[in-house]
Each structure stands twice: as C-alpha cells, then as structure tokens.
Design an enzyme around this catalytic site. Structure first.
Site, mmCIF file in Angstrom:
data_model
loop_
_atom_site.group_PDB
_atom_site.id
_atom_site.type_symbol
_atom_site.label_atom_id
_atom_site.label_comp_id
_atom_site.label_asym_id
_atom_site.label_seq_id
_atom_site.Cartn_x
_atom_site.Cartn_y
_atom_site.Cartn_z
ATOM 1 C CG HIS A 277 -36.066 110.567 70.303
ATOM 2 N ND1 HIS A 277 -36.536 110.893 69.047
ATOM 3 C CD2 HIS A 277 -34.881 109.929 70.124
ATOM 4 C CE1 HIS A 277 -35.659 110.472 68.145
ATOM 5 N NE2 HIS A 277 -34.648 109.888 68.769
ATOM 6 C CD GLU B 281 -34.671 128.565 70.657
ATOM 7 O OE1 GLU B 281 -33.831 128.866 69.799
ATOM 8 O OE2 GLU B 281 -35.326 129.390 71.308
HETATM 9 C C1 GRF Z 1 -43.096 107.073 69.600
HETATM 10 O O1 GRF Z 1 -42.170 106.082 69.274
HETATM 11 C C2 GRF Z 1 -42.410 108.293 70.133
HETATM 12 O O2 GRF Z 1 -41.265 108.010 70.867
HETATM 13 C C3 GRF Z 1 -42.050 109.035 68.875
HETATM 14 O O3 GRF Z 1 -43.140 108.824 68.004
HETATM 15 C C4 GRF Z 1 -43.817 107.628 68.365
HETATM 16 C C5 GRF Z 1 -45.236 107.987 68.642
HETATM 17 O O4 GRF Z 1 -46.041 106.860 68.898
HETATM 18 N N1 GRF Z 1 -41.767 110.418 69.157
HETATM 19 P P1 GRF Z 1 -47.532 107.063 69.417
HETATM 20 O O5 GRF Z 1 -48.241 107.977 68.425
HETATM 21 O O6 GRF Z 1 -47.464 107.658 70.797
HETATM 22 O O7 GRF Z 1 -48.125 105.695 69.410
#
Ligand code: GRF
Length: 192
Positions: A109, A142
């Site tokens: 995230h 969850e």
């Molecule tokens: C990333 O910023 C990740 O942290 C979030 O969604 C984005 C995905 O980027 N969950 P990618 O598809 O890996 O380039």
C-alpha cells in the site's frame, strides 16, 4: 521452493520488481507460479504472459464476491501456490479467501499505514500536509489496508510535490520493499 501467486489489476510494476529480484538472484528460494487478474486487459497480465509465466484472467462478473474468490482460490491451488502477493489488486478479498491462505497473503500500500488506508493514499498524504510519506507491505486481514506490518519504507514529501511526483517517489521504494518483505518472510519460515 516457495511458489508465489501474484494478483494484479493494472500496470504491474510491483509484480515486475518481484520478478526482476528473482531473476537477478536477489530473491532466492521462490518462483512465480501464476499471475492472476480480475481484468483481462491489465497491462501487468500481458507483461507476465510475455515473460512466459502462467497467467489467468478471472472476471467473475455477475458472481458474488465469495463465489468469485472461489475461482481465484481454485486457480491458486491448481498452481500449488504457497504465498499470495497482492500487487495493485483493486478488489477487496473475501473472508473465505483469507481463510484459505491464513497469514499467507501479502499486500503493498502506498502509505505509511495505519495512515491513509484506502484509495488515493498519496493524495491523502499531500492533503494532510505530512512531511513524510512511504509504503507498507503487510499481511492481509479482514480489514482493508490493515494487518500485521512486515516492512515500511519512508520518503520525504517535498514542497512542490504533486500526486504524480510523490507517487513516483513512493513507487521507487515499493519496488524495493516488496521483494525485501518476501525475503524476510521466506527467511523467517526457514528458521521455523
Ligand atoms: C501501487 O502503488 C500499490 O502500492 C497499490 O497499487 C499500485 C500498483 O502499482 N496497491 P503497480 O500495478 O504495481 O504498478
């Protein structure tokens, strides 16, 4: 050899960073068994196909979240996946999915959780006026963007940052964080 299952919905740069770390020998004792997506048109899925990896798109349109996730669980089991890595997977996974892979689902995230869960984390950080932002790799539980934190990497927020410039700075760290988090999990498993 730990078999990874990657779930993505978009670009797939985190998936590619994990793939590169394995290919370069920076991430040992694991392999990508399958890349799954809820979107057939996800660029990350096309990239996986080009790399010769097993891929599957599972749309699950019209199904309940639980029934849809059963299809994902079946595909992961068929590919004998040990560890599931959500990498830009834009769907909330059901309790049944979490129960099928207890403590074996990771997510990345783009914020320093518990700050700024949910969508547009980088925008949330800018709007809150924080001086430090970053990314978090955590186990999935969850609640959305919640669960035990494996590691975080911080970046400064600069005075003229836009969502784009901050996101790019965080993304560079994401690409280091995800392989490192997997490495830590694998080495803690070996010690058990
Ligand atoms: C990333 O910023 C990740 O942290 C979030 O969604 C984005 C995905 O980027 N969950 P990618 O598809 O890996 O380039």
């Amino acid at each position: 050899m730990t078999r990874l299952g990657i779930l993505l919905s978009g670009r797939g740069s985190n998936f590619l960073a994990i793939h590169a770390a394995i290919a370069n020998g920076e991430l040992l004792d694991c392999e990508i068994a399958i890349v799954l997506s809820n979107r057939a048109a996800a660029p990350g899925l096309a990239a996986a196909r080009e790399l010769g990896l097993e891929t599957r798109a599972i749309d699950g349109k019209g199904l309940s979240p639980t029934d849809r996730d059963q299809l994902f669980i079946a595909a992961l089991r068929q590919a004998r996946v040990d560890l599931v890595c959500l990498a830009g997977y834009m769907r909330i996974i059901s309790p049944a999915f979490i129960a099928a892979y207890p403590n074996r689902i990771l997510n990345i995230h783009p914020s320093l959780l518990p700050a700024f869960p949910g969508l547009e984390a980088q925008r949330q950080a800018l709007e809150a006026g924080v001086e430090t932002a970053g990314c978090t790799v955590h186990f999935v539980d969850e609640q959305v963007d919640h669960g035990a934190i494996i590691l975080q990497r911080a970046v400064p927020v600069l005075p003229n940052d836009t969502v784009e410039t901050l996101s790019a700075r965080i993304l560079t760290e994401e690409h280091l964080a995800y392989p490192e988090a997997i490495r830590r999990i694998l080495s803690s498993k070996q010690q058990k």
